[in-house]
Design an enzyme around this catalytic site. Structure first.
Site, PDB file in Angstrom:
ATOM      1  N   VAL A   1       0.795  -1.232   0.000  1.00  0.00           N
ATOM      2  CA  VAL A   1       0.000   0.000   0.000  1.00  0.00           C
ATOM      3  C   VAL A   1       0.826   1.280   0.000  1.00  0.00           C
ATOM      4  CG1 VAL A   1      -2.035  -1.024   1.092  1.00  0.00           C
ATOM      5  CG2 VAL A   1      -0.211  -0.049   2.515  1.00  0.00           C
ATOM      6  N   TYR A   2       2.116   1.198   0.276  1.00  0.00           N
ATOM      7  CA  TYR A   2       2.913   2.422   0.354  1.00  0.00           C
ATOM      8  C   TYR A   2       2.961   3.092  -1.021  1.00  0.00           C
ATOM      9  CZ  TYR A   2       4.661   0.784   4.904  1.00  0.00           C
ATOM     10  OH  TYR A   2       4.776   0.340   6.197  1.00  0.00           O
ATOM     11  N   SER A   3       2.445   4.313  -1.068  1.00  0.00           N
ATOM     12  CA  SER A   3       2.388   5.084  -2.315  1.00  0.00           C
ATOM     13  C   SER A   3       1.795   4.261  -3.448  1.00  0.00           C
ATOM     14  CB  SER A   3       3.787   5.604  -2.691  1.00  0.00           C
ATOM     15  OG  SER A   3       4.261   6.504  -1.713  1.00  0.00           O
ATOM     16  N   ALA A   4       0.730   3.520  -3.100  1.00  0.00           N
ATOM     17  CA  ALA A   4      -0.039   2.752  -4.091  1.00  0.00           C
ATOM     18  C   ALA A   4       0.841   1.817  -4.924  1.00  0.00           C
ATOM     19  CB  ALA A   4      -0.817   3.694  -4.993  1.00  0.00           C
ATOM     20  N   GLY A   5       1.809   1.202  -4.263  1.00  0.00           N
ATOM     21  CA  GLY A   5       2.654   0.235  -4.948  1.00  0.00           C
ATOM     22  C   GLY A   5       3.956   0.799  -5.470  1.00  0.00           C
TER      23      GLY A   5
END
Length: 323
Positions: A60-64
């Site tokens: 999930v960090y920065s949407a991948g």
């Protein structure tokens, strides 16, 4: 750099883990303060040069895009067989049903997506980012076991949850002969020590390695209490974690740092590195000096009196960080 085993496993990890939430395309996801790829690459190079072999990110960090940046940087600067690469699963990656959580469908979908973004055939540590109350733990654990048996992960880990939940997960895994959690990534630092009541003794008893997140209390332990940063100004979650009553601890860290002639971050991390069961704090770095301080903290030994003074101002906190 020093190295230690991750809990009771045979896996060697550096005493510092570089947390990669700080690296991701700013326009993707909920972290507008994250560093883009060009700005992030020097941190991976410096970490490798310093002997750091442990890197942690999440889908999930920065949407991948954190996984994408992490994978490309490590492919250039590191030997894949010499590093320990960790990622996590739980949060929503798209809209619609089955887009999040720890169901078998979600886990099997997300491990493959993470591997594609990271550009690798396997991760060393695959962690559940939070507890999923909507999915039976049996389903989650069997799916994780199958991920390990398929060669897509070497070990599995867990993150913030109640000790009774973690106990249940360990019991269920043992009862079925499934892969058990090797690590616990929990919220633990000088300001927030509630994990000392139950979770840390449990991990010590069960041979689980502890890799705390937010070891510097989102930077609170590195600067004056009233100072702000670009992250604190947009960090709604962080505002819920710490209170005015924690100022005395921050002041004590500053005092000892001044007496020792070292940055505050080194003092706070040295305290954490000395705690039983802690294998490697996960540090975030948006300046190279942040990484340098973390590496230096490994060799900083605090006296018994300094430790006592750092711990004395602590007051109990409401449970935070499980959601």
């Amino acid at each position: 750099m020093q190295y230690t085993k991750l809990g009771s496993t045979g896996l060697d990890v550096s005493r510092i883990c570089l947390g990669c939430m700080s690296y991701g395309e700013p326009g993707r996801g909920a972290h507008p303060w994250s560093l883009d790829e060009d700005a992030a690459r020097p941190f991976f190079r410096r970490a490798i040069e310093a002997g750091v072999n442990f890197f942690d990110t999440a889908n999930v960090y920065s949407a991948g895009s954190s996984e994408e940046i992490t994978g490309r940087a490590l492919a250039e600067y590191a030997n894949r067989d010499e590093i320990v690469l960790a990622t996590k699963v739980h949060g929503p990656m798209r809209r619609g049903p089955n887009s999040s959580g720890l169901s078998r469908k979600a886990i099997m979908t997300e491990i493959d997506a993470s591997l594609r973004r990271l550009g690798t055939d396997y991760v060393d540590l695959y962690q559940i980012h939070r507890w999923d109350p909507r999915t039976p733990i049996e389903e989650t654990l069997e799916a994780l076991h199958d991920v390990v048996k398929a060669g897509k992960a070497r070990y599995i880990g867990a993150s913030s949850m109640y000790a009774w939940q973690f106990t249940k997960a360990l019991f269920v895994a043992d009862a079925h002969g499934w892969t058990r959690f090797a690590s616990m990534q929990n919220h633990y630092n000088l300001i927030y020590r509630e994990e000392e009541r139950e979770m840390l003794p449990l991990c010590e008893d069960q041979g689980v390695g502890v890799i705390p997140w937010s070891p510097l209390a989102r930077g609170r332990l590195t600067r004056d209490w009233d100072a702000t940063t670009a992250r604190t100004e947009t960090d709604e979650f962080g505002r819920k974690l710490y209170t005015e009553g924690d100022r005395a601890i921050v002041d004590e860290v500053a005092r000892i740092g001044t007496e020792r002639g070292v940055p505050r971050a080194q003092v706070a991390l040295a305290w954490l590195l000395g705690r039983p069961t802690v294998a490697a704090p996960i540090i975030g770095a948006t300046k190279l000096s942040h990484l340098d301080d973390a590496v230096a903290a490994v060799d900083l030994a605090l006296t018994a009196d300094e430790i006592a003074q750092l711990e004395k101002p602590y007051t109990p906190h409401p449970i935070a960080g499980f959601a």
